[in-house]
Write a protein that holds these residues in place. Structure first.
Motif, PDB file in Angstrom:
ATOM      1  N   SER A 184       0.856  -1.190   0.000  1.00 48.78           N
ATOM      2  CA  SER A 184       0.000   0.000   0.000  1.00 48.78           C
ATOM      3  C   SER A 184       0.888   1.235   0.000  1.00 48.78           C
ATOM      4  CB  SER A 184      -0.920   0.008   1.228  1.00 48.78           C
ATOM      5  OG  SER A 184      -1.742   1.142   1.223  1.00 48.78           O
ATOM      6  N   GLN A 199      -9.956  -5.904   2.668  1.00 50.04           N
ATOM      7  CA  GLN A 199      -9.937  -4.919   1.584  1.00 50.04           C
ATOM      8  C   GLN A 199      -9.274  -5.508   0.334  1.00 50.04           C
ATOM      9  OE1 GLN A 199      -7.878  -1.316   2.619  1.00 50.04           O
ATOM     10  NE2 GLN A 199      -8.166  -0.381   0.618  1.00 50.04           N
ATOM     11  N   PHE A 200      -8.130  -6.159   0.519  1.00 49.02           N
ATOM     12  CA  PHE A 200      -7.415  -6.740  -0.614  1.00 49.02           C
ATOM     13  C   PHE A 200      -8.150  -7.946  -1.176  1.00 49.02           C
ATOM     14  CE2 PHE A 200      -4.153  -3.932   0.773  1.00 49.02           C
ATOM     15  CZ  PHE A 200      -3.317  -3.736  -0.325  1.00 49.02           C
ATOM     16  N   ILE A 202     -11.485  -8.548  -1.050  1.00 47.50           N
ATOM     17  CA  ILE A 202     -12.703  -8.099  -1.717  1.00 47.50           C
ATOM     18  C   ILE A 202     -12.367  -7.533  -3.101  1.00 47.50           C
ATOM     19  CG2 ILE A 202     -14.499  -6.317  -1.683  1.00 47.50           C
ATOM     20  CD1 ILE A 202     -14.606  -6.753   1.390  1.00 47.50           C
ATOM     21  N   ARG A 203     -11.304  -6.769  -3.183  1.00 48.68           N
ATOM     22  CA  ARG A 203     -10.912  -6.202  -4.479  1.00 48.68           C
ATOM     23  C   ARG A 203     -10.534  -7.304  -5.464  1.00 48.68           C
ATOM     24  NH1 ARG A 203      -9.458  -2.082  -7.534  1.00 48.68           N
ATOM     25  NH2 ARG A 203      -7.551  -2.160  -8.774  1.00 48.68           N
ATOM     26  N   ARG A 204      -9.770  -8.282  -4.991  1.00 49.32           N
ATOM     27  CA  ARG A 204      -9.343  -9.355  -5.903  1.00 49.32           C
ATOM     28  C   ARG A 204     -10.547 -10.182  -6.371  1.00 49.32           C
ATOM     29  NH1 ARG A 204      -5.738 -12.130  -8.459  1.00 49.32           N
ATOM     30  NH2 ARG A 204      -5.629 -14.396  -8.361  1.00 49.32           N
ATOM     31  N   SER A 206     -13.634  -9.214  -6.637  1.00 49.81           N
ATOM     32  CA  SER A 206     -14.433  -8.388  -7.541  1.00 49.81           C
ATOM     33  C   SER A 206     -13.802  -8.315  -8.926  1.00 49.81           C
ATOM     34  CB  SER A 206     -14.599  -6.977  -6.968  1.00 49.81           C
ATOM     35  OG  SER A 206     -15.301  -7.005  -5.747  1.00 49.81           O
ATOM     36  N   LEU A 207     -12.493  -8.080  -8.986  1.00 46.76           N
ATOM     37  CA  LEU A 207     -11.808  -7.980 -10.264  1.00 46.76           C
ATOM     38  C   LEU A 207     -11.852  -9.290 -11.029  1.00 46.76           C
ATOM     39  CD1 LEU A 207      -8.644  -5.867  -9.339  1.00 46.76           C
ATOM     40  CD2 LEU A 207     -10.640  -5.115 -10.621  1.00 46.76           C
ATOM     41  N   THR A 210     -15.319 -10.009 -12.445  1.00 45.11           N
ATOM     42  CA  THR A 210     -15.590  -9.207 -13.633  1.00 45.11           C
ATOM     43  C   THR A 210     -14.839  -9.738 -14.847  1.00 45.11           C
ATOM     44  OG1 THR A 210     -15.965  -7.220 -12.304  1.00 45.11           O
ATOM     45  CG2 THR A 210     -15.436  -6.890 -14.628  1.00 45.11           C
ATOM     46  N   GLU A 221     -19.624  -3.389   0.353  1.00 48.29           N
ATOM     47  CA  GLU A 221     -18.220  -3.374   0.751  1.00 48.29           C
ATOM     48  C   GLU A 221     -17.987  -2.484   1.969  1.00 48.29           C
ATOM     49  OE1 GLU A 221     -13.892  -2.096  -1.143  1.00 48.29           O
ATOM     50  OE2 GLU A 221     -15.568  -2.611  -2.476  1.00 48.29           O
TER      51      GLU A 221
END
Length: 302
Positions: A184, A199-200, A202-204, A206-207, A210, A221
């Protein structure tokens, strides 16, 4: 919660054919070999950079192995885990085993990766170009054979939905046995609060959803991260790992990837986070998942 995400793991075992040395961490070596094999199959413009190629939108190599970016960014639909890290000296008859986990649309194209696993025995491994012969490929959860002795069982290339059972837990222990790179602001983490981990993750998730599925992921989130802040670190221990790999884009020829291995024990109302923690075992967390980084085992109190 994640039944929309299909996966299949191919566990490949190779037998070394000669004496020599290889890097103690083999994830980058294995990924490079598989990438060369898949590109040999798919690419008719070998001298052109993928991100500049006008065919990148329909290229199987880009879709399966080296996403050049898009709506979901440059994220790839597979992870690696090499068993028995740390071995550098190899003798004839030694066995290298690794797991290649395919996710989403990649799981539906598992035959491409199986072809690459077979072709990998035609490549020299590492700087010394050691020779390895493919012994077998299995699906570890079922134990089904996929390849052995020159014969393939294509019918066993059956991706399954990612099914995760609910659990009521108050403690979760995560042990990271491959390098973990959570960065970070350009700085590698020193401690791993639960909200940062979430946080990391959830982002992974989600990406990757998609990029690799047709599913539209919807979750709160902000509420999840607010609850994650209530989870406490009971204890943790980290060890710095100095890791570098070859990179033609670096002046020195090496890309430095400082990371850590270690463990952390969390305490609190973790039940609602179990699905995310479990899916993270397959998707990994942090940078470098395609060379095996961010792999962890997890244990609960009940």
């Amino acid at each position: 919660m994640f039944e929309f995400l299909k996966k299949i793991t191919l566990r490949a075992s190779y037998e070394c054919q000669e004496s020599g040395t290889l890097p103690g961490y083999m994830g980058s070596t294995v990924r490079g070999i598989l990438g060369h094999c898949i590109r040999d199959f798919c690419c008719d413009r070998q001298q052109e950079k993928c991100f500049r190629c006008e065919k990148r939108g329909i290229c199987l190599y880009v879709q399966c192995f080296s996403n050049t970016g898009g709506e979901a960014g440059a994220i790839n639909p597979y992870t690696l885990y090499v068993h028995g890290q740390g071995k550098e000296n190899w003798e004839k008859g030694d066995v290298c085993t690794f797991d290649l986990t395919l996710l989403g649309k990649a799981a539906e194209q598992a035959g491409v990766y199986l072809d690459a696993l077979q072709a990998a025995e035609q490549k020299g491994w590492g700087a010394k170009r050691l020779s390895f012969k493919l012994r077998q490929v299995i699906e570890p959860e079922s134990g089904n054979l996929i390849y052995a002795g020159g014969k393939s069982w294509i019918r066993n290339l059956c991706p399954k939905p990612l099914m995760i059972a609910d659990r009521n837990v108050s403690y979760a222990s995560l042990t990271f046995d491959t390098p973990l790179r959570i960065v970070s602001g350009g700085d590698l983490f020193e401690t791993l609060p639960f909200e940062v981990l979430m946080q990391f993750m959830i982002r992974r998730i989600s990406l990757l959803t998609t990029a690799c599925t047709d599913f539209c992921m919807e979750w709160d989130e902000e509420n999840l991260l607010a609850h994650a802040k209530q989870i406490r670190i009971l204890c943790e221990n980290w060890k710095d790992v100095g890791f570098s790999r070859y990179s033609m884009n670096q002046k020195t020829g090496k890309l430095e990837l400082p990371s850590k291995t270690g463990w952390v024990l969390y305490e609190g109302d973790l039940s609602g986070f179990v699905p995310i923690l479990e899916v993270g075992r397959y998707l990994r967390v942090g940078k470098g998942a395609t060379i095996g980084f961010g792999h962890y085992e997890i244990s609960y109190d009940k």
